[in-house]
Design an enzyme around this catalytic site. Structure first.
Site, PDB file in Angstrom:
ATOM      1  N   GLU A  61       0.969  -1.115  -0.018  1.00 49.72           N
ATOM      2  CA  GLU A  61      -0.296  -0.066   0.098  1.00 49.72           C
ATOM      3  C   GLU A  61       0.676   1.514   0.038  1.00 49.72           C
ATOM      4  OE1 GLU A  61      -3.002   0.437  -0.741  1.00 49.72           O
ATOM      5  OE2 GLU A  61      -4.020  -1.102  -0.247  1.00 49.72           O
ATOM      6  N   TYR A 144      -6.218   6.334   4.596  1.00 50.08           N
ATOM      7  CA  TYR A 144      -5.853   5.551   3.999  1.00 50.08           C
ATOM      8  C   TYR A 144      -5.695   4.451   4.018  1.00 50.08           C
ATOM      9  CZ  TYR A 144      -5.127   2.375  -0.565  1.00 50.08           C
ATOM     10  OH  TYR A 144      -5.483   1.521  -1.118  1.00 50.08           O
ATOM     11  N   ASP A 162      -9.723   4.951  -2.212  1.00 47.70           N
ATOM     12  CA  ASP A 162      -8.532   5.835  -2.968  1.00 47.70           C
ATOM     13  C   ASP A 162      -8.777   5.608  -4.118  1.00 47.70           C
ATOM     14  OD1 ASP A 162      -9.313   3.283  -4.428  1.00 47.70           O
ATOM     15  OD2 ASP A 162      -7.458   2.891  -4.895  1.00 47.70           O
ATOM     16  N   CYS A 214     -14.697  -0.319 -14.123  1.00 43.89           N
ATOM     17  CA  CYS A 214     -15.195   1.098 -13.897  1.00 43.89           C
ATOM     18  C   CYS A 214     -14.206   1.582 -14.092  1.00 43.89           C
ATOM     19  CB  CYS A 214     -16.100   1.093 -12.554  1.00 43.89           C
ATOM     20  SG  CYS A 214     -16.875   2.906 -12.428  1.00 43.89           S
ATOM     21  N   CYS A 221     -19.231  -0.540 -18.525  1.00 42.66           N
ATOM     22  CA  CYS A 221     -20.816  -0.980 -17.839  1.00 42.66           C
ATOM     23  C   CYS A 221     -21.386  -2.227 -17.779  1.00 42.66           C
ATOM     24  CB  CYS A 221     -21.892   0.129 -17.954  1.00 42.66           C
ATOM     25  SG  CYS A 221     -20.997   1.592 -17.609  1.00 42.66           S
ATOM     26  N   CYS A 224     -20.297  -4.662 -15.650  1.00 39.38           N
ATOM     27  CA  CYS A 224     -19.844  -4.309 -14.253  1.00 39.38           C
ATOM     28  C   CYS A 224     -21.101  -4.891 -13.002  1.00 39.38           C
ATOM     29  CB  CYS A 224     -20.251  -2.355 -14.297  1.00 39.38           C
ATOM     30  SG  CYS A 224     -20.044  -2.612 -12.312  1.00 39.38           S
TER      31      CYS A 224
HETATM   32 FE1  SF4 Z   1     -19.217   1.955 -12.454  1.00 35.63          FE
HETATM   33 FE2  SF4 Z   1     -20.246  -0.233 -13.145  1.00 35.63          FE
HETATM   34 FE3  SF4 Z   1     -21.685   2.279 -13.171  1.00 35.63          FE
HETATM   35 FE4  SF4 Z   1     -20.288   1.838 -14.707  1.00 35.63          FE
HETATM   36  S1  SF4 Z   1     -22.909   0.831 -14.241  1.00 35.63           S
HETATM   37  S2  SF4 Z   1     -20.624   3.619 -14.427  1.00 35.63           S
HETATM   38  S3  SF4 Z   1     -18.645   0.408 -14.472  1.00 35.63           S
HETATM   39  S4  SF4 Z   1     -20.086   1.585 -11.531  1.00 35.63           S
END
Ligand code: SF4
Length: 372
Positions: A61, A144, A162, A214, A221, A224
């Site tokens: 870290e 952190y 972070d 992301c 997405c 995701c």
């Molecule tokens: Fe981020 Fe997932 Fe939202 Fe897309 S759907 S902006 S990858 S959290």
């Protein structure tokens, strides 16, 4: 205030209320997609209650602050090969640690690393404290890092924040305030989301999601695990969040650096003052770094100085530095602060990136068109 924000942004594209993202969803994703990193306990092991070594987590870290995973990998291995336990690192001479750190930048971190290892050994019998508060008492461990170690190594309900985690949270909950003013709100979302079950894996799962899915630009997405619960996705805001306040231009400081080479080829380097930028690191002697329009020329010794073409430029967090270079062959008996080191031995010293840039610049010109 947070409740108000949640109310306003808790809607999908059709105006319907969206359910909160569930930690269990991302933990399932992490079980399948966790990045394999040398300092980590893989999720299959972690589910059986095995934890990563606090020394490994702490070392990684600290190295990862301002540095990428790809860069850190070989450094982490080198440190562990050389200093397998925190007691070995504590007993090492500081110069050895700084030399091994060379190339990771921000040398204050390496000094604190060494100090921290000594405190763990002398004040805690070589065992890292297992709470955020206890960890924060140690040199170089801030909010952190304390939260990351507490969560990952001790499975505490802690929420390290972070850049990756901030980005994911700001999108999931559409935090529209520009950074850094948005940080407290984002933090509240992150704390509320952190589960009591597997909080260490959860923290690493969100870090991984931010690093691989992301991402800052073009988030993926489509793959995701939280897409169904993501307000930014529903509202078409993924590309604009987190919002940023434009950074002011960094001031430029200028100075002239003097490359002095002795008859036997050794070059004069000196140690910078302990406090301040690149504290205690070796440099090619230069005048003070000043915010001035013209380069000041104040050579440390009288010699036939030759101007080298171009400039060496280097960015620090809050300023940009421009160095003009001059070179001269000098008598080794001249009175100037520093030590004479053969260029071939430079690698045995902890030279920061700036000094390495200066060395490269000089060697690209002297002897190739420019004679001293
Ligand atoms: Fe981020 Fe997932 Fe939202 Fe897309 S759907 S902006 S990858 S959290």
């Amino acid at each position: 205030m947070l409740e108000g924000l949640l109310e306003n942004n808790n809607v999908g594209s059709t105006g319907t209320l969206m359910p909160e993202p569930k930690p269990a969803t991302i933990l399932e994703w992490y079980d399948r997609h966790a990045r394999r990193l040398p300092w980590r306990m893989p999720p299959a092991q972690s589910r059986k209650g095995r934890r990563a070594d606090p020394y490994h987590v702490w070392l990684s870290e600290v190295m990862l602050q301002q540095t990428t995973v790809v860069t850190v990998g070989p450094y982490f291995q080198k440190f562990l090969d050389r200093w397998p336990h925190v007691s070995d690192l504590a007993a090492a001479p500081l110069d050895d640690v700084l030399t091994a750190w060379a190339g990771l930048g921000y040398y204050a971190r390496a000094r604190n690393l060494h100090k921290c290892a000594q405190r763990v050994v002398h004040d805690h019998a070589g065992v890292f404290p297992d709470t955020e508060d206890g960890l924060r008492e140690l040199p170089g461990i801030g909010l952190y890092t304390a939260a990351a170690i507490a969560a990952i190594a001790f499975n505490r309900n802690a929420s390290p924040m972070d850049g990756n985690i901030e980005r994911v949270m700001s999108r999931l909950f559409v935090v529209d305030t520009p950074m850094p003013a948005a940080k407290p709100l984002i933090r509240e979302h992150a704390i509320r989301m952190t589960p009591n079950t597997r909080p260490g894996d959860y923290a690493q799962a969100v870090m991984d999601l931010g690093a691989t899915v992301c991402t800052p630009r073009s988030p993926k997405c489509g793959i995701c695990p939280w897409q169904e619960n993501c307000r930014a996705f529903a509202q078409g805001l993924t590309e604009v969040l987190p919002r940023r306040t434009p950074k002011p231009e960094r001031p430029v400081r200028r100075a002239t650096a003097y490359w002095m080479v002795r008859k036997d080829g050794a070059v004069l380097l000196r140690r910078r003052p302990e406090s301040g930028l690149l504290g205690g690191m070796m440099e090619v002697p230069s005048g003070p770094w000043e915010e001035i329009g013209e380069f000041r020329d104040t050579p440390p010794v009288t010699a036939d100085w030759v101007d080298l073409p171009g400039l060496v430029e280097h960015g620090f967090t809050h300023l940009r530095l421009e160095l003009k270079l001059k070179a001269a062959r000098v008598d080794g008996r001249v009175k100037a602060d520093g030590v004479w080191i053969a260029v071939a031995d430079f690698d045995n010293h902890a030279l920061p990136t700036l000094t390495r840039k200066v060395v490269r610049h000089v060697l690209a010109h002297v002897g190739r068109g420019i004679k001293l």
